[in-house]
Scaffold this motif. Structure first.
Motif, PDB file in Angstrom:
ATOM      1  N   LYS A 194      66.074  69.120 101.590  1.00  0.00           N
ATOM      2  CA  LYS A 194      64.694  68.777 101.909  1.00  0.00           C
ATOM      3  C   LYS A 194      64.001  68.274 100.653  1.00  0.00           C
ATOM      4  O   LYS A 194      64.373  68.618  99.531  1.00  0.00           O
ATOM      5  CB  LYS A 194      63.943  69.990 102.472  1.00  0.00           C
ATOM      6  N   LYS A 195      62.993  67.462 100.825  1.00  0.00           N
ATOM      7  CA  LYS A 195      62.247  66.976  99.668  1.00  0.00           C
ATOM      8  C   LYS A 195      61.497  68.143  99.030  1.00  0.00           C
ATOM      9  O   LYS A 195      61.256  69.165  99.685  1.00  0.00           O
ATOM     10  CB  LYS A 195      61.268  65.885 100.088  1.00  0.00           C
ATOM     11  N   PRO A 196      61.114  68.023  97.741  1.00  0.00           N
ATOM     12  CA  PRO A 196      60.407  69.129  97.072  1.00  0.00           C
ATOM     13  C   PRO A 196      59.157  69.554  97.831  1.00  0.00           C
ATOM     14  O   PRO A 196      58.442  68.725  98.392  1.00  0.00           O
ATOM     15  CB  PRO A 196      60.061  68.540  95.701  1.00  0.00           C
ATOM     16  N   ALA A 197      58.905  70.852  97.856  1.00  0.00           N
ATOM     17  CA  ALA A 197      57.716  71.384  98.511  1.00  0.00           C
ATOM     18  C   ALA A 197      56.484  71.077  97.672  1.00  0.00           C
ATOM     19  O   ALA A 197      56.548  71.008  96.445  1.00  0.00           O
ATOM     20  CB  ALA A 197      57.862  72.886  98.709  1.00  0.00           C
ATOM     21  N   SER A 198      55.354  70.906  98.334  1.00  0.00           N
ATOM     22  CA  SER A 198      54.095  70.604  97.645  1.00  0.00           C
ATOM     23  C   SER A 198      53.539  71.866  96.998  1.00  0.00           C
ATOM     24  O   SER A 198      53.349  72.878  97.676  1.00  0.00           O
ATOM     25  CB  SER A 198      53.078  70.040  98.644  1.00  0.00           C
ATOM     26  N   LEU A 199      53.280  71.785  95.697  1.00  0.00           N
ATOM     27  CA  LEU A 199      52.746  72.921  94.952  1.00  0.00           C
ATOM     28  C   LEU A 199      51.314  72.626  94.535  1.00  0.00           C
ATOM     29  O   LEU A 199      51.016  71.590  93.933  1.00  0.00           O
ATOM     30  CB  LEU A 199      53.585  73.201  93.704  1.00  0.00           C
ATOM     31  N   LEU A 200      50.417  73.539  94.860  1.00  0.00           N
ATOM     32  CA  LEU A 200      49.016  73.471  94.439  1.00  0.00           C
ATOM     33  C   LEU A 200      48.861  74.339  93.209  1.00  0.00           C
ATOM     34  O   LEU A 200      49.085  75.549  93.266  1.00  0.00           O
ATOM     35  CB  LEU A 200      48.104  73.942  95.576  1.00  0.00           C
ATOM     36  N   SER A 201      48.471  73.748  92.099  1.00  0.00           N
ATOM     37  CA  SER A 201      48.490  74.464  90.827  1.00  0.00           C
ATOM     38  C   SER A 201      47.098  74.466  90.187  1.00  0.00           C
ATOM     39  O   SER A 201      46.093  74.207  90.840  1.00  0.00           O
ATOM     40  CB  SER A 201      49.524  73.836  89.894  1.00  0.00           C
ATOM     41  N   TYR A 202      47.067  74.769  88.874  1.00  0.00           N
ATOM     42  CA  TYR A 202      45.816  74.965  88.138  1.00  0.00           C
ATOM     43  C   TYR A 202      45.710  73.976  86.989  1.00  0.00           C
ATOM     44  O   TYR A 202      46.702  73.670  86.323  1.00  0.00           O
ATOM     45  CB  TYR A 202      45.751  76.397  87.582  1.00  0.00           C
ATOM     46  N   GLY A 203      44.503  73.498  86.735  1.00  0.00           N
ATOM     47  CA  GLY A 203      44.262  72.622  85.604  1.00  0.00           C
ATOM     48  C   GLY A 203      44.250  73.397  84.300  1.00  0.00           C
ATOM     49  O   GLY A 203      44.204  74.637  84.287  1.00  0.00           O
ATOM     50  N   VAL A 204      44.263  72.676  83.183  1.00  0.00           N
ATOM     51  CA  VAL A 204      44.350  73.316  81.869  1.00  0.00           C
ATOM     52  C   VAL A 204      43.120  74.154  81.561  1.00  0.00           C
ATOM     53  O   VAL A 204      43.156  75.022  80.690  1.00  0.00           O
ATOM     54  CB  VAL A 204      44.564  72.270  80.760  1.00  0.00           C
ATOM     55  N   SER A 222      62.180  75.908  90.517  1.00  0.00           N
ATOM     56  CA  SER A 222      61.088  75.021  90.118  1.00  0.00           C
ATOM     57  C   SER A 222      61.369  73.570  90.494  1.00  0.00           C
ATOM     58  O   SER A 222      60.447  72.812  90.798  1.00  0.00           O
ATOM     59  CB  SER A 222      60.837  75.134  88.609  1.00  0.00           C
ATOM     60  N   GLY A 223      62.644  73.184  90.501  1.00  0.00           N
ATOM     61  CA  GLY A 223      63.000  71.824  90.872  1.00  0.00           C
ATOM     62  C   GLY A 223      62.765  71.518  92.331  1.00  0.00           C
ATOM     63  O   GLY A 223      62.782  70.343  92.740  1.00  0.00           O
ATOM     64  N   LYS A 224      62.559  72.557  93.129  1.00  0.00           N
ATOM     65  CA  LYS A 224      62.305  72.363  94.561  1.00  0.00           C
ATOM     66  C   LYS A 224      60.815  72.274  94.867  1.00  0.00           C
ATOM     67  O   LYS A 224      60.428  72.236  96.031  1.00  0.00           O
ATOM     68  CB  LYS A 224      62.922  73.518  95.357  1.00  0.00           C
ATOM     69  N   MET A 225      59.978  72.264  93.812  1.00  0.00           N
ATOM     70  CA  MET A 225      58.533  72.172  93.992  1.00  0.00           C
ATOM     71  C   MET A 225      57.988  70.969  93.222  1.00  0.00           C
ATOM     72  O   MET A 225      58.437  70.666  92.122  1.00  0.00           O
ATOM     73  CB  MET A 225      57.838  73.437  93.471  1.00  0.00           C
ATOM     74  N   LEU A 226      57.014  70.307  93.813  1.00  0.00           N
ATOM     75  CA  LEU A 226      56.359  69.166  93.178  1.00  0.00           C
ATOM     76  C   LEU A 226      54.858  69.421  93.171  1.00  0.00           C
ATOM     77  O   LEU A 226      54.248  69.608  94.233  1.00  0.00           O
ATOM     78  CB  LEU A 226      56.653  67.881  93.950  1.00  0.00           C
ATOM     79  N   THR A 227      54.256  69.454  91.969  1.00  0.00           N
ATOM     80  CA  THR A 227      52.817  69.692  91.856  1.00  0.00           C
ATOM     81  C   THR A 227      52.062  68.480  92.390  1.00  0.00           C
ATOM     82  O   THR A 227      52.214  67.367  91.883  1.00  0.00           O
ATOM     83  CB  THR A 227      52.417  69.959  90.398  1.00  0.00           C
ATOM     84  N   VAL A 228      51.244  68.701  93.409  1.00  0.00           N
ATOM     85  CA  VAL A 228      50.504  67.610  94.042  1.00  0.00           C
ATOM     86  C   VAL A 228      49.011  67.679  93.759  1.00  0.00           C
ATOM     87  O   VAL A 228      48.286  66.721  94.028  1.00  0.00           O
ATOM     88  CB  VAL A 228      50.744  67.604  95.570  1.00  0.00           C
ATOM     89  N   ASN A 229      48.546  68.818  93.216  1.00  0.00           N
ATOM     90  CA  ASN A 229      47.119  68.947  92.929  1.00  0.00           C
ATOM     91  C   ASN A 229      46.911  70.071  91.931  1.00  0.00           C
ATOM     92  O   ASN A 229      47.649  71.055  91.934  1.00  0.00           O
ATOM     93  CB  ASN A 229      46.338  69.239  94.213  1.00  0.00           C
ATOM     94  N   ARG A 230      45.895  69.915  91.075  1.00  0.00           N
ATOM     95  CA  ARG A 230      45.525  70.967  90.131  1.00  0.00           C
ATOM     96  C   ARG A 230      44.029  71.241  90.265  1.00  0.00           C
ATOM     97  O   ARG A 230      43.228  70.313  90.267  1.00  0.00           O
ATOM     98  CB  ARG A 230      45.850  70.558  88.685  1.00  0.00           C
ATOM     99  N   SER A 231      43.672  72.501  90.352  1.00  0.00           N
ATOM    100  CA  SER A 231      42.276  72.911  90.477  1.00  0.00           C
ATOM    101  C   SER A 231      41.925  73.857  89.340  1.00  0.00           C
ATOM    102  O   SER A 231      42.791  74.541  88.797  1.00  0.00           O
ATOM    103  CB  SER A 231      42.019  73.604  91.815  1.00  0.00           C
TER     104      SER A 231
END
Length: 307
Positions: A194-204, A222-231
């Protein structure tokens, strides 16, 4: 550099005309023009293109405008803080914490002390960048800060190396979660092909940014996750998770209700969990009597909790 020159510059940018800007600043046009020239001499470059109608900024002026606004905002914030500290006096303890801690652990550990009096919360702090808590404590903008702690949070190192001390009030788990529907997570990362799962993460700017980076380096998934947004805020990450945009790490206390009623599910295993401490920091050289009393009370409570 005179702070009034920055205000003059802002007025000229807004009005694009020397006469109108001078009128707004309540000075004569010749005096206003001299102040703008003095600003340019102080910076060492031309900021205003006087050959255009209406007036425009030079490339250097564009750069200076953004920095001027930062300087003015810092100036006004500093005045506000000084006035707040002066008005508070020696009997009021200035308290700062993040939005997620204010909504969870603050209510348990600190709110009862507010009700007793002598403690004043700086609500502006709920939107501060992580490193602002450190500088605020070091510069006595506040007396105590309530913050998450994890070994990966390097921004807190100056407090521990300096003249500060802390109390560990409680602990929390940083868990990887997804929205769930009928007992099934909307997002998963452990299925093959499956394509990497969407990861919602945090900004610096977030204290939790470093913890997510630590977990991504630590876990083999970690390779199975792709960061799509940082808040910047955990509450924003939670909201996006609940809208189904992806999975993400959250303090368990912040999502305990959703986990309890099945709207969220924890993903992975123990290797995907980071252990956080909730710490109260103060400057040991801050001699406010009310702060000493608060610290002694909190110290007794934490010792009772550990015994």
């Amino acid at each position: 550099m005179d702070i009034e020159w920055l205000k003059d510059f802002e007025a000229l940018v807004a009005q694009k005309n020397f006469s109108r800007a001078a009128e707004e600043r309540n000075v004569s046009q010749p005096a206003f023009s001299r102040r703008i020239r003095a600003l340019e001499e102080g910076v060492g470059v031309k900021l205003i293109n006087r050959q255009t109608l209406p007036l425009s900024l030079t490339p250097a002026g564009d750069v200076f405008l953004s920095q001027s606004r930062i300087m003015l905002r810092t100036y006004y914030e500093t005045i506000d803080r000084c006035q707040i500290v002066s008005a508070a006096g020696e009997n009021v303890i200035r308290f700062a914490t993040s939005q997620s801690l204010y909504m969870t652990h603050y209510k348990t550990h600190i709110a009862p002390l507010v009700q007793q009096g002598g403690l004043d919360l700086d609500l502006n702090s709920t939107s501060w960048d992580a490193d602002q808590f450190v500088s605020a404590l070091q510069q006595r903008y506040c007396d105590v800060i309530l913050t998450y702690w994890h070994p990966s949070m390097d921004f807190l190192a100056p407090l521990e190396l300096g003249k500060c001390e802390y109390l560990t009030l409680s602990k929390d788990d940083f868990v990887l979660v997804s929205k769930a529907v009928n007992g099934v997570p909307v997002h998963e990362f452990d299925k093959a092909n499956k394509k990497p799962a969407s990861l919602l993460s945090y900004g610096v700017a977030s204290a939790l940014h470093a913890v997510v980076d630590h977990m991504l380096r630590k876990t083999s998934d970690s390779g199975k996750m792709l960061t799509v947004n940082r808040s910047a805020l955990a509450i924003s990450v939670k909201a996006m998770i609940m809208e189904g945009f992806g999975m993400g790490w959250l303090p368990r206390e912040l999502c305990k209700d959703e986990l309890s009623d099945g709207r969220m599910m924890i993903l992975g295993d123990d290797s995907h969990i980071a252990h956080l401490e909730v710490r109260l920091y103060r400057d040991k050289e801050n001699n406010k009597p009310t702060l000493r009393s608060l610290w002694n009370n909190m110290q007794a409570l934490t010792q009772d909790g550990l015994s």
